[in-house]
Design an enzyme around this catalytic site. Sequence first.
Site, short mmCIF file in Angstrom:
data_model
loop_
_atom_site.label_atom_id
_atom_site.label_comp_id
_atom_site.label_asym_id
_atom_site.label_seq_id
_atom_site.Cartn_x
_atom_site.Cartn_y
_atom_site.Cartn_z
CG MET A 176 -100.51 46.13 -46.64
SD MET A 176 -99.25 45.39 -47.73
CE MET A 176 -97.78 45.56 -46.73
CG HIS A 177 -99.91 43.32 -40.35
ND1 HIS A 177 -98.90 43.33 -39.43
CD2 HIS A 177 -99.47 42.56 -41.39
CE1 HIS A 177 -97.90 42.59 -39.87
NE2 HIS A 177 -98.22 42.13 -41.06
CD GLN A 178 -105.19 49.31 -39.15
OE1 GLN A 178 -106.07 49.79 -39.86
NE2 GLN A 178 -104.45 50.05 -38.36
CB THR A 208 -98.93 41.66 -45.87
OG1 THR A 208 -99.59 42.41 -44.84
CG2 THR A 208 -99.84 41.52 -47.08
#
Length: 263
Positions: free
Chosen positions: A237-239, A145
């Site tokens: 979201m990146h995690q 994302t």
Amino acid sequence: MTETGDQRSSAPRVTLEVDAEGVAELWMRDEDGNNAFSAAFVQELRERLAELERHPSAKVCVLRGLPEVFSAGGDRSVLLDLAEGELEPYDLELTRSLLEIPVPTIAAIEGHAVGGGLTFGLACDMVVLARESRYGSNFMDLGFTPGMGTTGLLQFAVGEYLAAEMMFGCQYFKGSHFEGRGQINYVLPRAKVLDRARKLAARVADKPRLAITLLKRQLALPRRTAFEQARTAESMMHQVCFAAPETLERIRENYIGATDDDA
């Protein structure tokens, strides 16, 4: 102008110049890396931003890149390290640093701009695009994302619906597509972009610095708030995305530079 770039390097990636009228130019000029956000490039850029923030006579800053490429966004090796778990998911604090500069900033985006490179330019207070250059938000093509505050700042620049199309579909649009849309100040032939940005800067520089900094703080507040809100959600979201195995493969397969003709 007096250059304050890194004197230790014969070819600095980023330079800062401030003239007698208080007009600064922050020039991203990493030709070999297409101004992608590698670790070394980011370090130099943050140093120049810190210099600009401290500069006592700067009244306005023009942010520029290379004539053909403003910024290629995330560096491929950094993205692969993130996907392979060699680095913890993080946002380069470049967007916040630019938003917090105490004087107004003007992005002269002459060349192509991709992903975080486009977002970095859109964090400026005024923006000039080139009709023939291509601009896109390609995060999702790489399997993750958007980051760097894109989910908030892109909507400010081009509107909610066009921003959604750019983020979901990852289509690159020529600058001419943005004429009459969104909040972009000017869309001009590439050869005229830098000159227009400099003229905008000159109109600012004859005002009192104290008044300039007060107005900058007030006008930037909505974008700074949107950035902070977006960054919190983007980090979460990146995690999730960087933990997914397919993200690594998508980065390897789909990473392209900002000058590719099929963009």
